[in-house]
Motif scaffolding. Structure first.
Motif: not given
Length: 388
Positions: A5, A138, A142-144, A156, A168, A210
């Motif tokens: 990140t 994001t 990254t994929w939430l 995340e 998160r 996050l």
């Protein structure tokens, strides 16, 4: 996750500008869309994959639930749902949620493509979670992945499958549906799939991380348009009082579904009343991009609104949960028309629409396929002359 990140946060500006070319251009829709001929013309007869497309477009099957992804040894997950794409060198990655329980393989998977669109690998990026419906990409890549269960979490995840997924909780514990990152104002917008759900935004303490921040809920009058305000949710943990009941006057949304941010606007859908909303983040105001009850001159072409994405042209692509299994296109000219239809799958829904980074390919799934079972999902790719 934190290492990756941090590294990607340093290039947020360049990656956002590169993704989708003119993706960040345009403004919110002025009026609720009305039916009209689509920009690509009429749908043709169903092709060999059972998909009706405009002339010039083709399709292929990328993966089937319970079967190995062609060209790999990885078995594709059941009930494919929300998805997004990520640039990977000269190729790209498509990630997809699994809307099943932890015991049935809940989580998310990814497929990697080379520059020519050939599948080169597939793998798991999240495991052991429950009913991961939609989510969001994001700017730091990254994929939430969001759990659609009471007091569910946002996870995340790393689309490359290198770093472990991170829970998160600061983003709130509720029946999550989708997320949309707003790099222009420093928020992540969140929808809630309850008949009396709310619309939230999360401001990280540090953009790109996050782990901590402030969760707020939209407050507005009883109408469908006009200025709105936001109020901090006192207890994002949602216990003993669920988040949607903590702020008096928070606006109720009937079944929050898909969510996508671009060009200063966050578009989100509510399935309970077949509406596509537009939140203008610059003006902090709300309006309707589509409402099937306001369609004039015949039947509404778009019903069961669900996942949503946006093309570089400014066109919204809205997937149907049920209905007649269409992805409909809402143009900036306030028109709505079917873009594609899947035939013979009335017991399913269309999920996970997302464009490849160059905007030339559209990915999506039929969550239950022809069998009507979560084990019968099919993930597709459509290629053609998409508007830019």
């Amino acid at each position: 996750m934190e290492r990756r990140t941090f590294l990607r946060t340093a290039v947020i500006g360049t990656s956002a500008a590169a993704f989708g070319g003119t993706l960040w251009r345009g403004a919110a829709f002025a009026d609720p869309a009305q039916p009209a001929a689509g920009p690509y013309g009429a749908l043709q007869a169903a092709n060999g994959n059972g998909i009706l497309l405009p002339s010039g477009f083709t399709s292929r099957i990328i993966a089937r639930s319970g079967q190995t992804v062609p060209g790999t040894s990885y078995t594709w997950h059941s009930a494919p749902d929300g998805g997004a794409t990520f640039t990977d060198g000269s190729g790209w990655i498509y990630v997809s949620n699994a809307e099943v329980s932890a015991g049935s393989g809940g989580g998310a998977s990814a497929v990697r493509f080379n520059s020519s669109g050939t599948v080169t690998s597939a793998y798991r990026i999240l495991s052991g979670t429950n009913t991961n419906c939609a989510g969001g990409r994001t700017p730091w890549n990254t994929w939430l992945s969001c759990e659609e269960v009471t007091r569910g979490f946002v996870y995340e995840t790393d689309p490359w499958g290198v770093d472990a997924a991170v829970q998160r909780p600061a983003m709130g514990r509720f029946k999550h549906e989708a997320a949309a990152a707003d790099p222009d104002h420093g928020y992540v917008y969140l929808t809630e799939d309850e008949t009396d759900g709310r619309f939230y935004r999360f401001r990280p303490t540090t953009w790109g991380n996050l782990a901590s921040g402030t969760l707020q809920v939209l407050v507005a009058g009883s109408g469908t348009s006009g200025p709105v305000t936001w109020t901090t949710v006192p207890d994002p943990d949602g216990s003993p009082t669920q988040t949607r009941y903590q702020v008096s006057g928070a606006k109720v949304f009937n079944g929050g579904e898909g969510c996508f941010y671009a060009a200063g606007t966050c578009w989100f859908t509510t399935k309970g009343d077949n509406r596509v909303w537009a939140y203008d983040a610059n003006a902090s105001s709300l309006s309707l991009a589509y409402d099937d009850s306001l369609v004039t001159g015949g039947g509404a072409p778009l019903t069961g609104v669900d996942n949503v994405t946006r093309a570089a042209s400014g066109d919204l692509y809205v997937a149907e949960d049920g209905g007649n299994m269409e992805i409909c296109l809402i143009t900036p000219d306030d028109t709505v028309a079917p873009f594609l239809r899947i035939s013979g799958q009335s017991g399913s829904e269309i999920t996970g629409p997302a464009f490849s980074p160059d905007g030339r390919r559209l990915y999506f799934s039929s969550q239950r396929g022809t069998s009507g079972s979560s084990s019968g999902g099919i993930t597709y790719e459509v290629t053609g002359p998409f508007r830019s």
